[in-house]
Motif scaffolding. Structure first.
Motif, short mmCIF file in Angstrom:
data_model
loop_
_atom_site.label_atom_id
_atom_site.label_comp_id
_atom_site.label_asym_id
_atom_site.label_seq_id
_atom_site.Cartn_x
_atom_site.Cartn_y
_atom_site.Cartn_z
N GLY A 1 0.82 -1.21 0.00
CA GLY A 1 0.00 0.00 0.00
C GLY A 1 0.85 1.26 0.00
O GLY A 1 0.63 2.18 -0.80
N ILE A 2 1.81 1.31 0.91
CA ILE A 2 2.64 2.52 1.02
C ILE A 2 3.46 2.74 -0.24
O ILE A 2 3.55 3.87 -0.74
N LEU A 3 4.04 1.67 -0.79
CA LEU A 3 4.85 1.85 -1.99
C LEU A 3 3.99 2.32 -3.16
O LEU A 3 4.41 3.18 -3.95
N THR A 4 2.79 1.77 -3.27
CA THR A 4 1.89 2.22 -4.34
C THR A 4 1.52 3.69 -4.16
O THR A 4 1.59 4.48 -5.11
N ASP A 5 1.16 4.07 -2.92
CA ASP A 5 0.65 5.42 -2.70
C ASP A 5 1.76 6.46 -2.78
O ASP A 5 1.57 7.53 -3.37
N ILE A 6 2.91 6.16 -2.18
CA ILE A 6 4.00 7.13 -2.28
C ILE A 6 4.51 7.19 -3.72
O ILE A 6 4.82 8.27 -4.24
N GLY A 7 4.59 6.05 -4.41
CA GLY A 7 4.98 6.06 -5.82
C GLY A 7 4.06 6.91 -6.66
O GLY A 7 4.50 7.66 -7.54
N THR A 8 2.77 6.81 -6.38
CA THR A 8 1.80 7.62 -7.12
C THR A 8 1.99 9.10 -6.80
O THR A 8 1.92 9.96 -7.69
N GLU A 9 2.26 9.41 -5.52
CA GLU A 9 2.48 10.82 -5.17
C GLU A 9 3.75 11.35 -5.84
O GLU A 9 3.81 12.52 -6.25
N GLU A 10 4.76 10.49 -5.99
CA GLU A 10 5.99 10.95 -6.65
C GLU A 10 5.71 11.29 -8.11
O GLU A 10 6.32 12.21 -8.67
N LEU A 11 4.79 10.57 -8.76
CA LEU A 11 4.41 10.94 -10.13
C LEU A 11 3.80 12.34 -10.15
O LEU A 11 4.05 13.12 -11.08
N ALA A 12 3.03 12.67 -9.11
CA ALA A 12 2.45 14.02 -9.01
C ALA A 12 3.56 15.06 -8.84
O ALA A 12 3.49 16.16 -9.39
N HIS A 13 4.60 14.71 -8.09
CA HIS A 13 5.72 15.64 -7.91
C HIS A 13 6.50 15.79 -9.22
O HIS A 13 6.97 16.87 -9.55
N TRP A 14 6.62 14.68 -9.96
CA TRP A 14 7.28 14.70 -11.26
C TRP A 14 6.58 15.70 -12.18
O TRP A 14 7.21 16.48 -12.89
N GLU A 15 5.26 15.72 -12.09
CA GLU A 15 4.46 16.67 -12.87
C GLU A 15 4.72 18.10 -12.41
O GLU A 15 4.77 19.03 -13.23
N ILE A 16 4.91 18.29 -11.10
CA ILE A 16 5.16 19.63 -10.57
C ILE A 16 6.50 20.17 -11.08
O ILE A 16 6.61 21.35 -11.45
N ILE A 17 7.53 19.32 -11.13
CA ILE A 17 8.83 19.78 -11.64
C ILE A 17 8.70 20.17 -13.10
O ILE A 17 9.26 21.20 -13.55
#
Lengths: 73, 88, 190
Positions: free
Chosen positions: C56-72
């Protein structure tokens, strides 16, 4: 910019490594307390005051950069 | 630095702040599944978020597709601005 | 299955065009400790994790990192908006522009393209999770370096947000490591 609040992290309470063994890394469990309002949380980067860690420049950073940091730049 | 932002950006910003609260609560609940208070807070936040999202989507089209939100005619998903173009 | 929401995680603002800073922030787009590396690391490590909490944590944090990738990418887009080729050349980005124009490209600040060699899937849950914790610290340190190089207070707000997320993710990975180690210590492995 905006006035920055200083948060003093509270020592974690709760499970303190009951199953810990040598040669393993263990992290204190966070116990949720009060949480920020959504707008504040978004600006702080987290809704949990105990996890706020403002950036303090490294002591070896040249003075002009430290000055800019202090001016909020 | 206090330039006027659009009504769309204002509504989006409110959604973003509740959505962020839900994200931070999600991560906490993943490692604290038995925390009653956090779960109640998450469910309450989700309700507010659903209402804010519905109101936004009425005005500006779906925030998500692939079956999770409906669209008015013509298909509004492709409308601009896209997220990286929004001025806050 | 991933669902895309048509909204950034954070309201990204820039004070004005700044190609010099745009190239620097690419370090967290396609760099060794950047968001693309983090997202791919966590989303590929999740498959073989032994507990639901870890998956669960790896999926959710991985998904949030994609959102950060978009922010950069958004930072890059906004910092390059309206910039002329002459300004790009003056900022030292002529080599980038010759190849990519104003497109965002998966590279670090020095021009090195992204590679899967930046992250490991080690076949061991403890090794994977400790690598994830190291990755969060490296990402936090990189954001601090970029903050030291930045001259735009609006961009700094976004960078400070992303840096604080790394701190929170480190705490979560630590908690998952506790969970996985407890599971492994109590399980009889043959």
């Amino acid at each position: 910019m905006s006035s920055r609040k200083i948060f003093y992290p509270v020592e974690p309470i709760g499970a303190c490594f009951p199953d810990a063994r040598l040669a393993q890394a263990w992290t204190p469990y966070q116990c949720i307390g009060m949480i920020f309002d959504p707008a504040v949380g978004l600006l702080e980067g987290t809704i949990y005051p105990e996890l706020v860690r403002p950036y303090e420049p490294h002591p070896h950073i040249p003075d002009e950069i430290v000055q800019r940091r202090m001016l909020g730049l | 630095m206090n330039k006027k932002i659009s009504q769309q950006a204002k509504m989006l910003r409110e959604i973003m702040s509740y959505h962020f609260k839900a994200v931070d609560l999600t991560l906490y609940l993943d490692t604290h599944p038995s925390d009653v208070k956090a779960l109640a807070e998450y469910n309450h936040t989700t309700q507010i978020l659903n209402n804010l999202t519905a109101a936004y989507e009425q005005c500006y089209g779906p925030l998500t597709v692939f079956g999770s939100a409906m669209s008015q005619y013509p298909w509004r998903w492709i409308e601009e601005p896209w997220p990286w173009q929004v001025e806050f | 299955m991933w669902l895309y929401q048509k909204a950034l995680e954070y309201p990204v603002r820039v004070s004005g065009p700044n190609p010099r800073l745009a190239k620097i922030v690419l370090e967290q787009y396609g760099g060794s400790d950047g968001e693309a590396g983090a997202a791919n690391r966590y989303l590929t490590q999740r498959y073989m994790m032994p507990t639901g909490m870890a998956k669960g944590i790896l999926t959710d944090i991985g998904t949030e990192e994609l959102a950060h990738w978009e922010i950069i990418a958004t930072l890059f887009y906004k910092l390059m908006k309206g910039v002329t080729p002459a300004q790009i050349k003056a900022a030292g980005l002529a080599d980038y522009y010759a190849n990519h124009g104003k497109d965002v490209y998966l590279q670090n600040a020095g021009g090195v393209p992204f590679t899967a060699a930046y992250f490991a899937t080690k076949g061991d849950p403890v090794a994977n999770l400790v690598e994830d914790m190291a990755a969060e610290q490296k990402a936090r340190a990189t954001y601090e370096h970029i903050l030291n190089l930045s001259d735009d207070p609006c961009v700094n707000d976004t960078l400070k947000f992303l840096r604080e997320r790394e701190v929170v993710h480190f705490q979560r990975f630590g908690e998952v490591l506790d969970n996985v180690q407890t599971w492994m210590n109590t399980k009889k492995c043959f």
